[in-house]
Write a protein that holds these residues in place. Structure first.
Motif, short mmCIF file in Angstrom:
data_model
loop_
_atom_site.label_atom_id
_atom_site.label_comp_id
_atom_site.label_asym_id
_atom_site.label_seq_id
_atom_site.Cartn_x
_atom_site.Cartn_y
_atom_site.Cartn_z
N ARG A 97 0.83 -1.05 -0.10
CA ARG A 97 0.00 0.12 0.15
C ARG A 97 0.88 1.30 -0.20
O ARG A 97 0.33 2.16 -0.34
CB ARG A 97 -0.75 -0.09 1.25
N ASP A 98 2.06 1.31 0.51
CA ASP A 98 2.87 2.47 0.74
C ASP A 98 3.85 2.39 -0.37
O ASP A 98 4.75 3.54 -0.35
CB ASP A 98 3.84 2.17 1.94
N VAL A 99 3.83 1.66 -1.50
CA VAL A 99 4.69 1.78 -2.64
C VAL A 99 4.27 2.84 -3.44
O VAL A 99 3.03 2.89 -4.10
CB VAL A 99 4.68 0.36 -3.55
N PRO A 100 5.19 3.89 -3.83
CA PRO A 100 4.56 5.11 -4.51
C PRO A 100 4.52 4.54 -6.21
O PRO A 100 5.11 3.81 -6.65
CB PRO A 100 5.62 6.12 -4.61
N THR A 101 3.42 4.99 -6.96
CA THR A 101 3.34 4.74 -8.38
C THR A 101 3.42 6.18 -9.02
O THR A 101 3.30 7.31 -8.40
CB THR A 101 2.26 4.08 -8.54
N ALA A 102 3.57 6.07 -10.31
CA ALA A 102 3.40 7.38 -10.95
C ALA A 102 2.12 8.04 -10.96
O ALA A 102 2.13 9.30 -11.28
CB ALA A 102 4.05 7.04 -12.57
N LYS A 103 1.15 7.47 -10.95
CA LYS A 103 -0.31 7.79 -10.94
C LYS A 103 -0.25 8.81 -9.58
O LYS A 103 -1.14 9.62 -9.54
CB LYS A 103 -1.22 6.62 -10.86
N THR A 104 0.07 8.26 -8.65
CA THR A 104 0.02 9.10 -7.30
C THR A 104 1.00 9.94 -6.90
O THR A 104 1.00 10.72 -5.67
CB THR A 104 -0.05 8.04 -6.01
#
Length: 109
Positions: A97-104
């Protein structure tokens, strides 16, 4: 495709009667593993795969232990190997849940 004799023996001990060939079961399991790996490469919903792994690894460990209990004394036994994979899956599930994505991602200028 080359199949390990121990895998064939374990599949034969788990199958009832002679209705299904152990080589077909081992081949199907190998194809399923490859497909699962490809799904890991291209899916966005990895949490579902982590959940699936946390269910499947104990089942695989139990089936390997039932089919041939002597494998538990080997250095890379199904118990130790699948237990490590289960722990890694649980860790992945907890931190996914804590892994960042380009979308966020929010950029500052």
């Amino acid at each position: 495709m080359n199949m390990h004799p121990e895998e064939l023996a374990m599949a034969a001990s788990l199958l009832p009667g002679n209705s299904i060939q152990p080589s077909a079961v081992v081949l199907g399991a190998g194809i399923a593993e490859v497909i699962f790996g490809v799904v890991w490469l291209f899916t966005k919903h990895r949490r579902r795969l982590f959940w699936l792994q946390t269910i499947v690894f104990p089942v695989l460990t139990l089936s390997a232990t039932i089919s041939d209990p002597s494998t538990l004394i080997h250095p890379f036994s199904p118990l130790t190997f699948n237990l490590c994979l289960l722990i890694l899956s649980i860790i992945g599930l907890l931190i996914s849940r804590d892994v960042p994505t380009a979308k966020t991602c929010k950029r500052q200028r």
